[in-house]
Design a protein around this motif. Sequence first.
Motif, PDB file in Angstrom:
ATOM      1  N   VAL A  75      18.110   2.351   5.589  1.00 47.02           N
ATOM      2  CA  VAL A  75      16.901   2.889   6.161  1.00 47.02           C
ATOM      3  C   VAL A  75      16.834   3.483   7.333  1.00 47.02           C
ATOM      4  O   VAL A  75      16.245   4.660   7.389  1.00 47.02           O
ATOM      5  CB  VAL A  75      15.675   1.861   6.156  1.00 47.02           C
ATOM      6  CG1 VAL A  75      14.671   2.329   6.871  1.00 47.02           C
ATOM      7  CG2 VAL A  75      15.309   1.117   4.759  1.00 47.02           C
ATOM      8  N   HIS A  76      17.422   2.989   8.336  1.00 38.49           N
ATOM      9  CA  HIS A  76      17.464   3.523   9.873  1.00 38.49           C
ATOM     10  C   HIS A  76      17.926   5.075   9.730  1.00 38.49           C
ATOM     11  O   HIS A  76      17.392   5.808  10.233  1.00 38.49           O
ATOM     12  CB  HIS A  76      18.189   2.684  10.651  1.00 38.49           C
ATOM     13  CG  HIS A  76      17.913   3.170  12.088  1.00 38.49           C
ATOM     14  ND1 HIS A  76      17.070   3.238  12.861  1.00 38.49           N
ATOM     15  CD2 HIS A  76      19.204   3.948  12.837  1.00 38.49           C
ATOM     16  CE1 HIS A  76      17.260   3.763  13.924  1.00 38.49           C
ATOM     17  NE2 HIS A  76      18.614   4.242  14.070  1.00 38.49           N
ATOM     18  N   LEU A  77      18.983   5.142   9.151  1.00 37.37           N
ATOM     19  CA  LEU A  77      19.803   6.274   9.173  1.00 37.37           C
ATOM     20  C   LEU A  77      19.089   7.433   8.279  1.00 37.37           C
ATOM     21  O   LEU A  77      18.944   8.586   8.922  1.00 37.37           O
ATOM     22  CB  LEU A  77      21.330   6.464   8.600  1.00 37.37           C
ATOM     23  CG  LEU A  77      22.401   5.596   9.533  1.00 37.37           C
ATOM     24  CD1 LEU A  77      23.660   5.574   8.836  1.00 37.37           C
ATOM     25  CD2 LEU A  77      22.666   6.478  10.754  1.00 37.37           C
ATOM     26  N   CYS A  78      18.521   6.920   7.378  1.00 39.20           N
ATOM     27  CA  CYS A  78      17.663   8.102   6.528  1.00 39.20           C
ATOM     28  C   CYS A  78      16.291   8.403   7.421  1.00 39.20           C
ATOM     29  O   CYS A  78      15.843   9.603   7.065  1.00 39.20           O
ATOM     30  CB  CYS A  78      17.476   7.387   5.158  1.00 39.20           C
ATOM     31  SG  CYS A  78      18.862   7.054   4.150  1.00 39.20           S
ATOM     32  N   GLN A  79      15.604   7.394   7.834  1.00 41.81           N
ATOM     33  CA  GLN A  79      14.435   7.792   8.753  1.00 41.81           C
ATOM     34  C   GLN A  79      14.958   8.748   9.794  1.00 41.81           C
ATOM     35  O   GLN A  79      14.092   9.711  10.090  1.00 41.81           O
ATOM     36  CB  GLN A  79      13.848   6.463   9.136  1.00 41.81           C
ATOM     37  CG  GLN A  79      13.197   5.569   8.209  1.00 41.81           C
ATOM     38  CD  GLN A  79      12.623   4.081   8.671  1.00 41.81           C
ATOM     39  OE1 GLN A  79      13.198   3.963   9.684  1.00 41.81           O
ATOM     40  NE2 GLN A  79      11.526   3.844   8.098  1.00 41.81           N
ATOM     41  N   SER A  80      16.158   8.487  10.443  1.00 42.57           N
ATOM     42  CA  SER A  80      16.381   9.220  11.754  1.00 42.57           C
ATOM     43  C   SER A  80      16.640  10.661  11.171  1.00 42.57           C
ATOM     44  O   SER A  80      16.401  11.676  11.901  1.00 42.57           O
ATOM     45  CB  SER A  80      17.699   8.766  12.188  1.00 42.57           C
ATOM     46  OG  SER A  80      17.447   7.316  12.877  1.00 42.57           O
ATOM     47  N   TRP A  81      17.314  10.834   9.991  1.00 42.12           N
ATOM     48  CA  TRP A  81      17.664  12.289   9.224  1.00 42.12           C
ATOM     49  C   TRP A  81      16.451  12.967   9.224  1.00 42.12           C
ATOM     50  O   TRP A  81      16.157  14.024   9.471  1.00 42.12           O
ATOM     51  CB  TRP A  81      18.629  12.090   8.266  1.00 42.12           C
ATOM     52  CG  TRP A  81      19.047  13.504   7.580  1.00 42.12           C
ATOM     53  CD1 TRP A  81      18.223  13.938   6.900  1.00 42.12           C
ATOM     54  CD2 TRP A  81      20.256  14.375   7.895  1.00 42.12           C
ATOM     55  NE1 TRP A  81      18.878  15.396   6.541  1.00 42.12           N
ATOM     56  CE2 TRP A  81      19.854  15.471   7.317  1.00 42.12           C
ATOM     57  CE3 TRP A  81      21.192  14.014   8.942  1.00 42.12           C
ATOM     58  CZ2 TRP A  81      20.940  16.402   7.255  1.00 42.12           C
ATOM     59  CZ3 TRP A  81      22.014  15.066   8.876  1.00 42.12           C
ATOM     60  CH2 TRP A  81      21.959  16.042   8.018  1.00 42.12           C
ATOM     61  N   LEU A  82      15.496  12.410   8.371  1.00 41.83           N
ATOM     62  CA  LEU A  82      13.994  12.954   8.021  1.00 41.83           C
ATOM     63  C   LEU A  82      13.402  13.305   9.424  1.00 41.83           C
ATOM     64  O   LEU A  82      12.714  14.360   9.580  1.00 41.83           O
ATOM     65  CB  LEU A  82      13.312  11.974   7.489  1.00 41.83           C
ATOM     66  CG  LEU A  82      13.393  11.766   6.002  1.00 41.83           C
ATOM     67  CD1 LEU A  82      12.681  10.439   5.198  1.00 41.83           C
ATOM     68  CD2 LEU A  82      13.238  13.177   5.224  1.00 41.83           C
ATOM     69  N   ALA A  83      13.376  12.532  10.569  1.00 41.24           N
ATOM     70  CA  ALA A  83      12.637  12.809  11.522  1.00 41.24           C
ATOM     71  C   ALA A  83      13.444  13.913  12.598  1.00 41.24           C
ATOM     72  O   ALA A  83      12.748  14.637  13.087  1.00 41.24           O
ATOM     73  CB  ALA A  83      12.679  11.554  12.540  1.00 41.24           C
ATOM     74  N   LEU A  84      14.775  14.024  12.239  1.00 38.67           N
ATOM     75  CA  LEU A  84      15.253  15.023  13.334  1.00 38.67           C
ATOM     76  C   LEU A  84      15.812  16.257  12.670  1.00 38.67           C
ATOM     77  O   LEU A  84      16.213  17.150  13.270  1.00 38.67           O
ATOM     78  CB  LEU A  84      16.472  14.421  14.066  1.00 38.67           C
ATOM     79  CG  LEU A  84      16.035  13.084  15.069  1.00 38.67           C
ATOM     80  CD1 LEU A  84      17.198  12.386  15.618  1.00 38.67           C
ATOM     81  CD2 LEU A  84      15.269  13.671  16.218  1.00 38.67           C
ATOM     82  N   ARG A  85      16.169  15.962  11.439  1.00 37.84           N
ATOM     83  CA  ARG A  85      16.715  17.101  10.657  1.00 37.84           C
ATOM     84  C   ARG A  85      16.144  17.645   9.475  1.00 37.84           C
ATOM     85  O   ARG A  85      16.254  18.590   8.926  1.00 37.84           O
ATOM     86  CB  ARG A  85      18.277  16.448  10.147  1.00 37.84           C
ATOM     87  CG  ARG A  85      19.200  16.350  11.221  1.00 37.84           C
ATOM     88  CD  ARG A  85      19.707  17.543  12.051  1.00 37.84           C
ATOM     89  NE  ARG A  85      20.548  17.604  13.309  1.00 37.84           N
ATOM     90  CZ  ARG A  85      22.060  17.658  13.060  1.00 37.84           C
ATOM     91  NH1 ARG A  85      22.352  18.090  11.761  1.00 37.84           N
ATOM     92  NH2 ARG A  85      22.612  17.397  14.251  1.00 37.84           N
ATOM     93  N   GLY A  86      15.302  16.923   8.960  1.00 37.09           N
ATOM     94  CA  GLY A  86      14.452  17.247   7.998  1.00 37.09           C
ATOM     95  C   GLY A  86      15.113  16.913   6.436  1.00 37.09           C
ATOM     96  O   GLY A  86      15.429  15.501   6.307  1.00 37.09           O
ATOM     97  N   ALA A  87      14.618  17.528   5.439  1.00 35.41           N
ATOM     98  CA  ALA A  87      14.861  16.875   4.170  1.00 35.41           C
ATOM     99  C   ALA A  87      16.370  16.835   3.907  1.00 35.41           C
ATOM    100  O   ALA A  87      17.296  17.479   4.368  1.00 35.41           O
ATOM    101  CB  ALA A  87      14.478  17.925   2.907  1.00 35.41           C
ATOM    102  N   PRO A  88      16.914  15.698   3.001  1.00 38.14           N
ATOM    103  CA  PRO A  88      18.331  15.661   2.910  1.00 38.14           C
ATOM    104  C   PRO A  88      18.706  16.755   1.677  1.00 38.14           C
ATOM    105  O   PRO A  88      17.775  16.933   0.900  1.00 38.14           O
ATOM    106  CB  PRO A  88      18.518  14.341   2.364  1.00 38.14           C
ATOM    107  CG  PRO A  88      17.137  13.694   1.976  1.00 38.14           C
ATOM    108  CD  PRO A  88      16.255  14.655   2.517  1.00 38.14           C
ATOM    109  N   ALA A  89      20.016  16.959   1.221  1.00 36.99           N
ATOM    110  CA  ALA A  89      20.219  17.546   0.068  1.00 36.99           C
ATOM    111  C   ALA A  89      19.682  16.610  -1.071  1.00 36.99           C
ATOM    112  O   ALA A  89      19.535  17.166  -2.121  1.00 36.99           O
ATOM    113  CB  ALA A  89      21.658  17.991   0.421  1.00 36.99           C
TER     114      ALA A  89
END
Length: 261
Positions: free
Chosen positions: A36-50
């Motif tokens: 959860v933490h890494l995925c939330q951080s990615w969404l907040a700082l980089r946007g949508a994942p592949a």
Amino acid sequence: MKSVTSRDNPFYKELKSLAASSQARRKAGRTLLDGVHLCQSWLALRGAPAHCVVSEGALRNPEVAEIVARCESLHAHVTGLPDALFGVLSQVEHGVNLLFLVETPAPRQPQSMTVSSVLLDGVQDPGNVGSILRSAGAAGITQVFCSAGTAFCWSPKVLRAAMGAHFVLEIFENVELGALIDRSGIAVLAMSGHARRKLYEVDLRAPVAWLLGHEGQGVADDLMGRATHQVVIPHAGQVESLNVAAAAAVCFFEQLRQRGA
């Protein structure tokens, strides 16, 4: 949301390969964010994942369901897996069964260093590398340069140890550190247990490059010779030296303290 139920599915095979092999991650230019933490951080700082990958059972977790809904609102691909299939992919014991598949950022190699940076010369332990990245991000350092012998920064173990610091840093890998130092005009501070100059005697208010070496062998001789200063962290007791990640944290936050003062 699409569903995959077969171990022979090509996408599932790709996920297994990325989860198990650093070589596969390097070749594909992709990696997996676990939890959860890494995925939330990615969404907040980089946007949508592949791609967002979730187990069927995990959808009952409110945090996971919220992340999946956010990915769908951003039109990211979302795939559900049976819990048994997902378990092969995750390296987190008792995790929440959520993964992001993301493209590994590949920033353009700069010609020189102009801001405070970290140079990692053969730091091989993924936990140490991740901890150094986490401390660097927390201390306001923005660039990290890694020699070819340093652990792959986008491996799952490094990502977990860094706790999202990757997403606020520029990380350059397979860098010829000697040439980078020669091209740059900022002071290079090499950490050495044999140095005579103490960390707290150095003026750290201007940009510096922190040169940190292999856990056992330290900084390579040719790089040590290029350093502006060789510095040591004074310590009490009979312990010979600090762990490289602990030493890095002391250095980064001493610089932050001096700048704040």
